[in-house]
Design a protein around this motif. Structure first.
Motif, PDB file in Angstrom:
ATOM      1  N   ARG A  43       0.827  -1.217   0.000  1.00 25.76           N
ATOM      2  CA  ARG A  43       0.000   0.000   0.000  1.00 25.76           C
ATOM      3  C   ARG A  43       0.861   1.268   0.000  1.00 25.76           C
ATOM      4  O   ARG A  43       0.362   2.372  -0.207  1.00 25.76           O
ATOM      5  N   CYS A  62      -4.301   7.774   9.134  1.00 28.59           N
ATOM      6  CA  CYS A  62      -5.495   7.060   8.704  1.00 28.59           C
ATOM      7  C   CYS A  62      -5.627   5.791   9.547  1.00 28.59           C
ATOM      8  O   CYS A  62      -4.729   5.451  10.312  1.00 28.59           O
ATOM      9  N   CYS A 118      -2.781   3.214   9.123  1.00 29.35           N
ATOM     10  CA  CYS A 118      -1.527   3.657   9.730  1.00 29.35           C
ATOM     11  C   CYS A 118      -1.614   3.612  11.253  1.00 29.35           C
ATOM     12  O   CYS A 118      -0.697   3.167  11.933  1.00 29.35           O
ATOM     13  N   ALA A 176       3.437   7.112   8.040  1.00 32.27           N
ATOM     14  CA  ALA A 176       2.537   7.777   7.104  1.00 32.27           C
ATOM     15  C   ALA A 176       2.312   6.889   5.891  1.00 32.27           C
ATOM     16  O   ALA A 176       3.052   5.929   5.682  1.00 32.27           O
ATOM     17  N   CYS A 177       1.284   7.206   5.113  1.00 34.02           N
ATOM     18  CA  CYS A 177       1.050   6.494   3.863  1.00 34.02           C
ATOM     19  C   CYS A 177       0.501   7.492   2.847  1.00 34.02           C
ATOM     20  O   CYS A 177       0.247   8.641   3.180  1.00 34.02           O
ATOM     21  N   CYS A 219      -2.648   9.489   4.077  1.00 35.31           N
ATOM     22  CA  CYS A 219      -2.704  10.389   5.226  1.00 35.31           C
ATOM     23  C   CYS A 219      -1.430  11.218   5.415  1.00 35.31           C
ATOM     24  O   CYS A 219      -1.427  12.147   6.207  1.00 35.31           O
TER      25      CYS A 219
HETATM   26 ZN   LIG Z   1      -2.026   6.323   6.398  1.00 35.28          ZN
END
Ligand SMILES: [Zn+2]
Ligand SMILES: [Zn+2]
Length: 802
Positions: free
Chosen positions: A134, A171, A174, A192-193, A196
């Protein structure tokens, strides 16, 4: 590492509870999940949490399991952790059954260490290039083992709320990772991703440029990083936001782009650092031994100076006059993606190598805020690749290399800072040391720890001065240090000195420049002296107001005696003489031959403009703006000019570096070294007279000797001279420990030969390994000297004798 055990040892089978206080770099490095996992494995109950002194653990279970726990705590600690001490205390068991990770506690006293920034780890790198992940191609992927630390931390304890990641709400996915002790992102504060976390954006500034115009049609679907890669492949210059500031990037094989960057950055000659995608590429450009490969690949990811292979395709303007290149590997996910995309954008077979130089105009500090980058870099770059994760502390790349069997830092910054240097003694009170003028660093210390700050740069303008003040404030807060005394260089005009003298700290200690250099070596190695100190340097204010720079000292941490120095010569024009090595050549030749030097049959004497020389001679005769100097750097300048290498330089040390490069191009020969004389007028220190050396050098030159050989023989002569002097001093003092420091010892040939010669003659030689031998290491030395003096005054025995 120390382990203290208090309390009574109970029988092995009984249930026990212990409290372990762990200090060192134990926050932000995956320590709590590691402890959690370990406790689970051994079936122990209790808790682990961060407090302001480090990590506090309580464990409860069978006695043997607790012993095993303590062993494994040390043996299997996370790679980035640096445990300094573990204190163990016995507690009454509470019959608990589970182990939990508790909430951070902020205590009254802060002694937590903050981790330096850490390069992307292997696990994150795999995910970065995994289309099923992801975070596939997400430029801010990180985990508890890697990612930004020092540059985003605003305060301690190290929690997301105290970093510039605060503004990004995690998010659900996360947050789940962040809260799961079994996850490798458990409490990874910058977690983080793409949904978010921070995002990148590309701005192009020079819309009219043909380089940029052609690109819009290139690929509608390209990501900003791919577009940047395409632009770079076509010769554009781009500002790229990294961990501690902006870089200016261009294709290192594109001579036109590199020249353009030099012109726009007003940087005539200093080498540019390069980023290569991997070790293999580094090996195609340079000779890389195992230790150098390890340094390149270390999580600190410094710029490593390496010897360039013949026929390397790098544009000559990258490092003009150098046999070395400064290489680094990618250290953020963004860098990995960029180098990957850049390789794709280039024609097949062409090596992907980027110039990655500090984003600034020469002499200014590196830009790290977006508005600032736009303002300051618009005239240099064609655009910028930026992102919305704020850099809290600016931090340049570190520069290092392997010399004389160990590391020699030339700039200690990102990846190293703010790791403290542990002293062999307790500081009598919290201290601040302000450092020098060039390559400034400051140093704050308390207890046994010295926190040398990040590279600030040359304290010549308001920008750097502001950065210096900000840095000191930040370190004071992070490490809870309120200095009660301040150490400073004796030069009255240094901004760092004025800062010290204007501060409201009443206890102020001036430390002589070269004493500080030698003390920096002592402090690093846990020595207190006395030692024979050789300070080989460019410029440092002496106690007599002259500019010192080739000083043989008998030194301990408290004080020094000047035993010998290069005989004084005039430095006509001060700074002007530093920029114009021809002045020093003329001064030294006039000193050796008198006016007769103008008739010498050497190119230098023939090309020297007579009227210019008259003006200079008058200036010297009248003592007009002409301080005296014993600088070794200036002798190097003089010899470089006499050999015709260069009459003017664009940065200090340029001529000396060219002389070293020339000398290194030939093997040593069996010719005798050049002679020198020792003078002792009155009771003062011995004066080293190099007139005999210069006479012999000029004779060789007139006989048509090969320049490289003469340069080599000059180096050899200094080696013999230093070793002779050390032997004399050993005979009188019985001392056989020698500490070497000062900017001239960045000359690898000189340093390695001096070390070899001294060791062959039975001396123990100590070098700077953890701070630079140049003025970047001064602050540590100042701190150590000030501490020793304060300790001596209050009569305590905090400075151990060795
Ligand atoms: Zn995230
Ligand atoms: Zn990672």
């Amino acid at each position: 590492m120390r382990e203290h055990l208090s309390g009574v040892q109970a029988p092995m089978t009984t249930r026990q509870r212990q409290r372990l206080s762990v200090t060192g770099i134990v926050q932000g490095v995956g320590f709590r999940p590691f402890v959690y996992g370990l406790a689970q494995r051994l079936g122990l109950a209790g808790f682990v949490l961060n407090d302001s002194r480090g990590v506090a653990i309580e464990v409860e279970g069978p006695a043997e399991a607790l012993t095993r726990f303590r062993q494994l705590l040390l043996a299997e600690a996370p790679a980035l952790a640096r445990i300094e001490s573990v204190t163990v205390e016995m507690l009454p068991p509470r019959q608990e059954t589970v182990f939990v990770i508790g909430k951070s506690q902020e205590g009254r006293e802060r002694t937590t260490l903050v981790s330096p920034d850490v390069a992307t780890c292997a696990a994150c790198l795999r995910e970065l290039f995994d289309p099923a992940d992801r975070r596939y191609r997400y430029p801010f992927i990180n985990c508890t083992n890697c990612g930004p630390r020092f540059t985003i931390i605003q305060d301690v304890p190290y929690d997301r709320e105290q970093t510039t990641m605060r503004v990004f709400a995690m998010c659900l996915a996360c947050r789940t990772e962040y809260e799961d002790p079994a996850d490798r992102r458990f409490h990874a504060q910058p977690n983080a991703c793409p949904h978010c976390g921070p995002q990148i954006h590309l701005e192009l500034w020079t819309e009219g440029e043909p380089i940029l115009a052609a690109s819009s049609a290139e690929s509608e679907e390209a990501t900003p990083i791919e577009r940047v890669a395409q632009l770079l492949a076509r010769g554009a210059i781009l500002a790229i936001k990294g961990l501690g500031g902006y870089h200016l990037a261009c294709d290192a094989l594109n001579a036109v782009a590199v020249q353009r960057l030099r012109r726009r950055k007003h940087r005539e000659a200093k080498p540019f650092a390069l980023m290569v995608p991997d070790l293999e590429t580094a090996q195609r450009l340079c000779w890389v031994n195992e230790a150098e490969a390890a340094l390149l690949q270390s999580p600190r990811r410094p710029i490593v100076l390496l010897e360039q292979r013949p026929g390397s395709p790098i544009a000559p303007a990258v490092a003009p006059g150098y046999r070395t290149l400064g290489l680094m590997l990618p250290y953020t996910p963004l860098h990995h993606l960029l180098l990957h995309a850049f390789a794709q954008a280039l024609p097949a077979g062409r090596l992907p190598v980027l110039v990655m130089t500090s984003g600034n105009l020469s002499e200014e500090p590196i830009a790290y805020r977006d508005d600032e980058a736009r303002q300051r870099l618009a005239a240099i770059a064609d655009g910028m690749l930026s992102h919305d994760r704020v850099i809290h502390m600016r931090c340049d790349d570190s520069v290092t290399r392997l010399v004389a069997g160990g590391e020699q830092l030339l700039r200690r910054s990102r990846g190293y800072v703010p790791e403290p240097i542990t002293l062999a003694f307790e500081l009598p009170r919290p201290l601040l040391a302000c450092g020098g003028h060039l390559k400034n660093t400051f140093c704050l210390g308390k207890g046994r720890q010295a926190f040398v700050g990040h590279h600030i740069g040359d304290l010549e303008n308001l920008e750097t001065l502001a950065s210096f003040r900000e840095g000191i404030r930040h370190f004071q807060r992070l490490f809870d240090i309120v200095p009660e005394a301040v150490a400073y260089d004796l030069h009255p005009d240094y901004l760092a000195t004025r800062y010290a003298l204007d501060s409201d700290i009443e206890l102020r200690l001036g430390v002589q420049h070269h004493h500080a250099h030698i003390a920096s070596v002592l402090a690093e190695h846990g020595l207190s002296g006395p030692v024979i100190g050789i300070a080989a340097d460019g410029t440092g204010y002496g106690t007599d107001g002259a500019i010192w720079g080739c000083e043989i000292l008998l030194a301990d941490l408290c004080s020094f005696e000047r035993l010998a120095h290069l005989a004084y010569v005039p430095l006509p024009g001060g700074e002007q003489a530093v920029r114009q090595p021809w002045r020093m050549a003329a001064v030294y030749l006039a000193r050796t031959y008198g006016e007769r030097f103008l008739t010498l049959n050497i190119p230098f004497a023939r090309r020297l403009d007579r009227s210019t020389w008259r003006i200079l001679a008058q200036m010297i005769a009248r003592g007009l703006n002409t301080p005296l100097t014993s600088s070794l750097g200036r002798l190097f300048d003089a010899v470089a000019a006499i050999l015709g290498l260069r009459d003017e330089v664009s940065y200090e040390g340029q001529a000396a570096i060219e002389l070293e490069m020339l000398a290194s191009s030939v093997p040593p020969d069996d010719q005798p070294s050049y002679p020198y004389a020792l003078l002792r007028p009155g009771q003062g220190p011995l004066q080293i007279d190099v007139s005999p050396l210069l006479t012999a050098l000029v004779d060789d030159l007139q006989r048509g000797g090969e320049m490289a050989r003469l340069a080599r023989r000059f180096h050899r002569s200094l080696v013999v001279m230093f070793c002779d002097l050390c032997q004399r001093i050993r005979e009188i003092s019985g001392l056989s420990q020698v500490a070497l420091s000062g900017g001239v010892f960045q000359n690898r040939l000189l340093l390695e030969e001096v070390v070899n010669e001294l060791q062959a003659n039975g001396f123990h030689v100590y070098l700077n390994r953890r701070v630079p031998p140049n003025d970047g290491g001064l602050s540590l030395g100042q701190l150590a000297v000030a501490a020793a003096r304060l300790a001596a005054e209050c009569g305590s025995s905090t400075v151990p004798a060795r």
